[in-house]
Design an enzyme around this catalytic site. Sequence first.
Site, PDB file in Angstrom:
ATOM      1  N   HIS A 151      -6.326  -7.165  -0.505  1.00  0.00           N
ATOM      2  CA  HIS A 151      -6.475  -5.722  -0.682  1.00  0.00           C
ATOM      3  C   HIS A 151      -5.810  -5.272  -1.979  1.00  0.00           C
ATOM      4  CE1 HIS A 151      -6.645  -6.521   3.726  1.00  0.00           C
ATOM      5  NE2 HIS A 151      -7.701  -5.737   3.612  1.00  0.00           N
ATOM      6  N   ASP A 199      -4.467 -12.956   3.143  1.00  0.00           N
ATOM      7  CA  ASP A 199      -5.766 -12.492   3.638  1.00  0.00           C
ATOM      8  C   ASP A 199      -6.966 -12.854   2.756  1.00  0.00           C
ATOM      9  OD1 ASP A 199      -4.644 -10.541   1.982  1.00  0.00           O
ATOM     10  OD2 ASP A 199      -4.526  -9.005   3.554  1.00  0.00           O
ATOM     11  N   ASP A 220      -2.810 -10.504  -2.624  1.00  0.00           N
ATOM     12  CA  ASP A 220      -3.322 -10.052  -1.323  1.00  0.00           C
ATOM     13  C   ASP A 220      -4.788  -9.628  -1.528  1.00  0.00           C
ATOM     14  OD1 ASP A 220      -2.051  -8.718   1.486  1.00  0.00           O
ATOM     15  OD2 ASP A 220      -3.870  -7.736   0.735  1.00  0.00           O
ATOM     16  N   HIS A 279       0.818  -1.230   0.000  1.00  0.00           N
ATOM     17  CA  HIS A 279       0.000   0.000   0.000  1.00  0.00           C
ATOM     18  C   HIS A 279       0.848   1.274   0.000  1.00  0.00           C
ATOM     19  CE1 HIS A 279      -3.608  -2.288   0.485  1.00  0.00           C
ATOM     20  NE2 HIS A 279      -3.307  -2.724   1.696  1.00  0.00           N
TER      21      HIS A 279
END
Length: 371
Positions: free
Chosen positions: A181, A267, A179, A142
């Site tokens: 996200h 995740d 991931d 991120h």
Amino acid sequence: MTTRTGYVWHERYAWHDTGTALGIYPAGGALQPWHAFESSESKSRIAGLIEVSGMLDALERIPARPATRDDLLRVHTPEHVDRIRALSDDRGGDGGDGFTPFGPGSYEIASLAAGGTIAATRAVVAGQVDNAYALVRPPGHHAVADSGMGYCLFNNVAVAIEHARAELGVGRVAIVDYDVHHGNGAQSIFWEDPDVLTISLHQERLFPQDSGETTETGGGAGEGACLNVPLPAGCGNGAYLAAIDRVAVPALRAFAPDLIMVCSGFDPSALDPLGCMSVTAAGFGGIAARLLAAAGEICGGRIVFSHEGGYSPAHAPFCALRVLEALSGHETGVGDPFDLSFGDSPAHELRPWQDEAIAQAEQVAQLLRTA
Ligand code: 9RB
Ligand code: ZN
């Protein structure tokens, strides 16, 4: 010929202190103190199972070295790097978005995370190992040029890519981010770069909530070198493997990178507290096997996995072990204990709305190829 798989882990990664919190929120009032979701628990347990299962004996240990300030500055602004360093030298602080806490010494640990990804990349590019997994912390995907975000301080994979291009003679690189996200950091850093393809598979509108749509395809000279596969909540192994087979692998083939970097987050696990997907160890192993095969076909097998999120201390170790089994060809026989509950779940069938989301990304990928 046996496969040589490199492995990076340093105990200091577990010392990155994200402090007391209720998962994401500062504790206080009705919010009983606990810990940040991004604690050392999941990753330490992954390192633990890798050792206890015997997998460690089949891997080539690669020492982590800190990324230098110059390594970081190929990606990040001096203001960001110096701010993290100053806070880290004092009592710690926040990475920049208000949700990225860190304690004293985290500048050195985050530098070691970026440096661990560099070390894995160097070993693969030099042919010292065939492929590698860097189990690093804090995560990186991120982080943008001028700020940390979503538990990430420095963008480990972007720093390794720029190191490889500047110092190892690597030309084109592709990132596959599984991931749960969105991999917004690399998307933003390489937005106008035609030589770095960013592919992100993620739960749609989860985090960040305002990025990761299929309409985001890069800008300027980088137009067409960005591909998002936003998936509806509830996807299991079937949807993930279909997205890899139908979108990620064809895009990799068309782009023909010299090196593939993988943002490896666990995740999408069926037990993760921050995602609503249903992937099991078999699913992660299937993703890794497909990406490894694609690398074999496209870029001499050069593929480097760098660890990102994954917050189920119970499940993540078995998911990571299966990825390492796929990379190394060494089977530990440990399996996924949670298969008892989730192995045969109907969640693994590709459902029509999932197929539709994948078909849309497939179409964008085709457009990008013919453009
Ligand atoms: C909240 C915000 C977050 C921050 C990080 C994650 C996970 C990251 C990860 C999830 C939610 C914002 C609570 C922004 O695992 N990446 O791989 N929440 N951030 N605003 N608010 C109110
Ligand atoms: Zn994540």
